[in-house]
Design a protein around this motif. Structure first.
Motif, PDB file in Angstrom:
ATOM      1  N   LEU A   1       0.749  -1.048  -0.040  1.00  0.00           N
ATOM      2  CA  LEU A   1       0.129   0.020  -0.069  1.00  0.00           C
ATOM      3  C   LEU A   1       0.877   1.195  -0.022  1.00  0.00           C
ATOM      4  CD1 LEU A   1      -2.696  -1.214   2.487  1.00  0.00           C
ATOM      5  CD2 LEU A   1      -3.011  -0.521   0.221  1.00  0.00           C
ATOM      6  N   ASP A   2       1.996   1.134   0.462  1.00  0.00           N
ATOM      7  CA  ASP A   2       2.912   2.230   0.778  1.00  0.00           C
ATOM      8  C   ASP A   2       3.544   2.618  -0.578  1.00  0.00           C
ATOM      9  OD1 ASP A   2       2.735   2.978   3.254  1.00  0.00           O
ATOM     10  OD2 ASP A   2       4.322   1.876   4.167  1.00  0.00           O
ATOM     11  N   VAL A   3       3.595   1.613  -1.426  1.00  0.00           N
ATOM     12  CA  VAL A   3       4.487   1.645  -2.816  1.00  0.00           C
ATOM     13  C   VAL A   3       3.061   2.253  -3.679  1.00  0.00           C
ATOM     14  CG1 VAL A   3       4.981   0.312  -4.693  1.00  0.00           C
ATOM     15  CG2 VAL A   3       5.860  -0.281  -2.696  1.00  0.00           C
ATOM     16  N   VAL A   4       2.067   1.898  -3.767  1.00  0.00           N
ATOM     17  CA  VAL A   4       0.733   2.434  -4.286  1.00  0.00           C
ATOM     18  C   VAL A   4       0.756   3.751  -3.952  1.00  0.00           C
ATOM     19  CG1 VAL A   4      -1.595   2.408  -4.715  1.00  0.00           C
ATOM     20  CG2 VAL A   4      -0.230   0.082  -4.656  1.00  0.00           C
ATOM     21  N   ARG A   5       0.844   4.302  -2.725  1.00  0.00           N
ATOM     22  CA  ARG A   5       0.428   5.567  -2.215  1.00  0.00           C
ATOM     23  C   ARG A   5       1.483   6.608  -3.032  1.00  0.00           C
ATOM     24  NH1 ARG A   5       3.150   8.405   1.244  1.00  0.00           N
ATOM     25  NH2 ARG A   5       4.019   6.443   2.189  1.00  0.00           N
ATOM     26  N   ARG A   6       2.910   5.986  -2.786  1.00  0.00           N
ATOM     27  CA  ARG A   6       4.042   6.891  -3.451  1.00  0.00           C
ATOM     28  C   ARG A   6       3.791   7.201  -5.216  1.00  0.00           C
ATOM     29  NH1 ARG A   6       7.084   3.659   0.102  1.00  0.00           N
ATOM     30  NH2 ARG A   6       8.063   2.442  -1.562  1.00  0.00           N
ATOM     31  N   ARG A   7       3.362   6.202  -5.718  1.00  0.00           N
ATOM     32  CA  ARG A   7       3.132   5.987  -7.118  1.00  0.00           C
ATOM     33  C   ARG A   7       1.910   6.944  -7.426  1.00  0.00           C
ATOM     34  NH1 ARG A   7       4.625   6.738 -11.832  1.00  0.00           N
ATOM     35  NH2 ARG A   7       4.998   5.107 -13.334  1.00  0.00           N
ATOM     36  N   GLN A   8       0.945   6.962  -6.430  1.00  0.00           N
ATOM     37  CA  GLN A   8      -0.370   7.704  -6.856  1.00  0.00           C
ATOM     38  C   GLN A   8      -0.010   9.393  -6.645  1.00  0.00           C
ATOM     39  OE1 GLN A   8      -3.656   7.225  -8.004  1.00  0.00           O
ATOM     40  NE2 GLN A   8      -2.449   5.462  -9.085  1.00  0.00           N
ATOM     41  N   ALA A   9       1.090   9.353  -5.653  1.00  0.00           N
ATOM     42  CA  ALA A   9       1.459  10.785  -5.212  1.00  0.00           C
ATOM     43  C   ALA A   9       1.963  11.555  -6.583  1.00  0.00           C
ATOM     44  CB  ALA A   9       2.349  10.827  -4.061  1.00  0.00           C
ATOM     45  N   GLU A  10       2.579  10.695  -7.282  1.00  0.00           N
ATOM     46  CA  GLU A  10       3.264  11.342  -8.748  1.00  0.00           C
ATOM     47  C   GLU A  10       2.315  11.289  -9.654  1.00  0.00           C
ATOM     48  OE1 GLU A  10       6.158   8.198  -9.710  1.00  0.00           O
ATOM     49  OE2 GLU A  10       7.495   8.555  -7.892  1.00  0.00           O
ATOM     50  N   LEU A  11       1.359  10.314  -9.677  1.00  0.00           N
ATOM     51  CA  LEU A  11       0.407  10.398 -10.879  1.00  0.00           C
ATOM     52  C   LEU A  11      -0.748  11.328 -10.486  1.00  0.00           C
ATOM     53  CD1 LEU A  11       0.267   6.498 -11.676  1.00  0.00           C
ATOM     54  CD2 LEU A  11       1.519   8.473 -12.936  1.00  0.00           C
ATOM     55  N   ASN A  12      -1.350  11.639  -9.382  1.00  0.00           N
ATOM     56  CA  ASN A  12      -2.570  12.264  -8.843  1.00  0.00           C
ATOM     57  C   ASN A  12      -2.078  12.905  -7.516  1.00  0.00           C
ATOM     58  OD1 ASN A  12      -4.463  11.174 -10.625  1.00  0.00           O
ATOM     59  ND2 ASN A  12      -4.090   9.101  -9.855  1.00  0.00           N
ATOM     60  N   PRO A  13      -1.149  14.139  -7.637  1.00  0.00           N
ATOM     61  CA  PRO A  13      -0.729  14.660  -6.479  1.00  0.00           C
ATOM     62  C   PRO A  13      -1.756  15.471  -5.721  1.00  0.00           C
ATOM     63  CG  PRO A  13      -0.010  15.792  -8.326  1.00  0.00           C
ATOM     64  CD  PRO A  13      -0.223  14.442  -8.676  1.00  0.00           C
ATOM     65  N   ARG A  14      -3.133  15.862  -6.433  1.00  0.00           N
ATOM     66  CA  ARG A  14      -3.777  16.581  -5.905  1.00  0.00           C
ATOM     67  C   ARG A  14      -4.974  15.792  -5.201  1.00  0.00           C
ATOM     68  NH1 ARG A  14      -4.948  21.634 -10.161  1.00  0.00           N
ATOM     69  NH2 ARG A  14      -2.954  22.272 -10.244  1.00  0.00           N
ATOM     70  N   ALA A  15      -4.829  14.639  -5.445  1.00  0.00           N
ATOM     71  CA  ALA A  15      -5.906  13.630  -4.849  1.00  0.00           C
ATOM     72  C   ALA A  15      -5.565  13.276  -3.435  1.00  0.00           C
ATOM     73  CB  ALA A  15      -6.125  12.145  -5.618  1.00  0.00           C
ATOM     74  N   LEU A  16      -5.721  14.379  -2.695  1.00  0.00           N
ATOM     75  CA  LEU A  16      -5.174  14.067  -0.844  1.00  0.00           C
ATOM     76  C   LEU A  16      -5.969  13.211  -0.512  1.00  0.00           C
ATOM     77  CD1 LEU A  16      -4.536  17.970  -0.381  1.00  0.00           C
ATOM     78  CD2 LEU A  16      -2.967  16.405  -1.123  1.00  0.00           C
ATOM     79  N   ARG A  17      -7.384  13.037  -0.733  1.00  0.00           N
ATOM     80  CA  ARG A  17      -8.282  11.979   0.029  1.00  0.00           C
ATOM     81  C   ARG A  17      -7.647  10.488  -0.058  1.00  0.00           C
ATOM     82  NH1 ARG A  17     -14.481  12.402   0.014  1.00  0.00           N
ATOM     83  NH2 ARG A  17     -14.288  11.854  -2.216  1.00  0.00           N
ATOM     84  N   LEU A  18      -7.375  10.670  -1.469  1.00  0.00           N
ATOM     85  CA  LEU A  18      -7.034   9.085  -1.860  1.00  0.00           C
ATOM     86  C   LEU A  18      -5.529   8.995  -1.188  1.00  0.00           C
ATOM     87  CD1 LEU A  18      -6.840   6.489  -3.487  1.00  0.00           C
ATOM     88  CD2 LEU A  18      -5.887   7.712  -5.327  1.00  0.00           C
ATOM     89  N   LEU A  19      -4.662   9.750  -1.387  1.00  0.00           N
ATOM     90  CA  LEU A  19      -3.221   9.589  -0.558  1.00  0.00           C
ATOM     91  C   LEU A  19      -3.529   9.314   0.895  1.00  0.00           C
ATOM     92  CD1 LEU A  19      -1.148  12.099  -2.694  1.00  0.00           C
ATOM     93  CD2 LEU A  19      -1.474   9.845  -3.143  1.00  0.00           C
ATOM     94  N   ARG A  20      -4.601   9.913   1.508  1.00  0.00           N
ATOM     95  CA  ARG A  20      -4.766   9.914   2.870  1.00  0.00           C
ATOM     96  C   ARG A  20      -5.139   8.395   3.246  1.00  0.00           C
ATOM     97  NH1 ARG A  20      -5.267  12.889   7.361  1.00  0.00           N
ATOM     98  NH2 ARG A  20      -3.520  13.931   6.501  1.00  0.00           N
ATOM     99  N   ARG A  21      -6.289   7.903   2.322  1.00  0.00           N
ATOM    100  CA  ARG A  21      -6.920   6.709   2.438  1.00  0.00           C
ATOM    101  C   ARG A  21      -5.658   5.755   2.213  1.00  0.00           C
ATOM    102  NH1 ARG A  21     -12.440   6.353   2.848  1.00  0.00           N
ATOM    103  NH2 ARG A  21     -13.507   8.301   1.621  1.00  0.00           N
ATOM    104  N   LEU A  22      -4.806   5.766   1.410  1.00  0.00           N
ATOM    105  CA  LEU A  22      -3.888   4.754   1.263  1.00  0.00           C
ATOM    106  C   LEU A  22      -2.974   4.706   2.393  1.00  0.00           C
ATOM    107  CD1 LEU A  22      -2.995   5.419  -2.482  1.00  0.00           C
ATOM    108  CD2 LEU A  22      -4.036   3.089  -1.380  1.00  0.00           C
ATOM    109  N   GLU A  23      -2.588   5.877   2.907  1.00  0.00           N
ATOM    110  CA  GLU A  23      -1.749   5.841   4.140  1.00  0.00           C
ATOM    111  C   GLU A  23      -2.334   5.291   5.210  1.00  0.00           C
ATOM    112  OE1 GLU A  23       0.682   9.254   6.830  1.00  0.00           O
ATOM    113  OE2 GLU A  23      -0.582   9.782   5.210  1.00  0.00           O
ATOM    114  N   ASP A  24      -3.780   5.455   5.450  1.00  0.00           N
ATOM    115  CA  ASP A  24      -4.479   5.057   6.687  1.00  0.00           C
ATOM    116  C   ASP A  24      -4.706   3.617   6.750  1.00  0.00           C
ATOM    117  OD1 ASP A  24      -4.950   7.268   7.536  1.00  0.00           O
ATOM    118  OD2 ASP A  24      -7.083   7.936   6.749  1.00  0.00           O
ATOM    119  N   ALA A  25      -4.924   2.892   5.246  1.00  0.00           N
ATOM    120  CA  ALA A  25      -4.936   1.645   4.977  1.00  0.00           C
ATOM    121  C   ALA A  25      -3.941   0.785   5.382  1.00  0.00           C
ATOM    122  CB  ALA A  25      -5.355   1.285   3.632  1.00  0.00           C
TER     123      ALA A  25
END
Length: 202
Positions: free
Chosen positions: A101-125
């Motif tokens: 999940l951490d790997v996915v979050r880091r990649r999404q931070a590059e692809l969707n840096p404005r998707a803050l809720r998604l990034l937080r959900r991945l971190e929480d997960a």
């Protein structure tokens, strides 16, 4: 101090609790956590799909089921295993999920840096998977079941490197697969704990 807090912190109250009610309480608490995280996992998967663009989320889209190092979906025969063995498999999967999940979050931070809720959900997960895995391990210990020894570190670094070199679409598919596995294993854990919870299915 509330009555609930007193039950947790009052030594005299603790001394009156017999082992069986204590075990039942631990199982119920862990089952409730798994049930809550099953809802969160569904929300995470929906949120993930919303931010990936077409063809993700389109009717009829069936992404390839990429293999994920260190983790696979629950086996078809999982439900037929003894409950302690199922919980050991659940705990092992939950231990493998946070680095993925951490790997996915880091990649999404590059692809969707404005998707803050998604990034937080991945971190929480990732954090929640660790917490549920620890709770399941505590239930196994309380049941007197043997727990597995230390496991090797998951191949998260190799997966991270692969997602960088594989391109955007495969990275998105891999993220979808990891989020789907998270939902499957949390839901499976909820069902397995439900076999032990008082009033659960026989």
């Amino acid at each position: 101090m509330s009555r609930r807090e007193g039950n947790l912190e009052d030594p005299q109250a603790d001394s009156s609790i017999s082992p069986l009610p204590h075990l039942e309480s631990k199982i119920q608490q862990t089952h409730s956590l798994a049930r809550l995280l099953t809802k969160y996992a569904e929300q995470l998967l929906q949120e993930y799909v919303q931010h990936q663009g077409d063809p993700f989320g389109l009717p009829g889209f069936s992404p390839p089921r990429l293999p994920v190092a260190d983790l696979s979906a629950p086996a078809p025969g999982h439900a037929g295993l003894p409950v302690p063995e199922r919980l050991r498999l659940d705990e092992a999967a939950l231990a493998a999920l946070p680095p993925l999940l951490d790997v996915v979050r880091r990649r999404q931070a590059e692809l969707n840096p404005r998707a803050l809720r998604l990034l937080r959900r991945l971190e929480d997960a990732a954090r929640q998977a660790r917490a549920l895995g620890a709770a399941v391990e505590a239930v196994l210990a309380a049941l007197g079941a043997e727990t597995r020894g230390p496991r090797p570190e998951p191949a998260a670094a190799a997966i991270a490197a692969a997602t960088v070199t594989a391109g955007v679409f495969p990275a998105k598919v891999l993220g979808l697969r990891v989020c789907g596995l998270y939902r499957e294993w949390v839901s499976r854990t909820e069902a397995d704990l439900g076999q032990l919870a008082p009033g659960g299915p026989a």
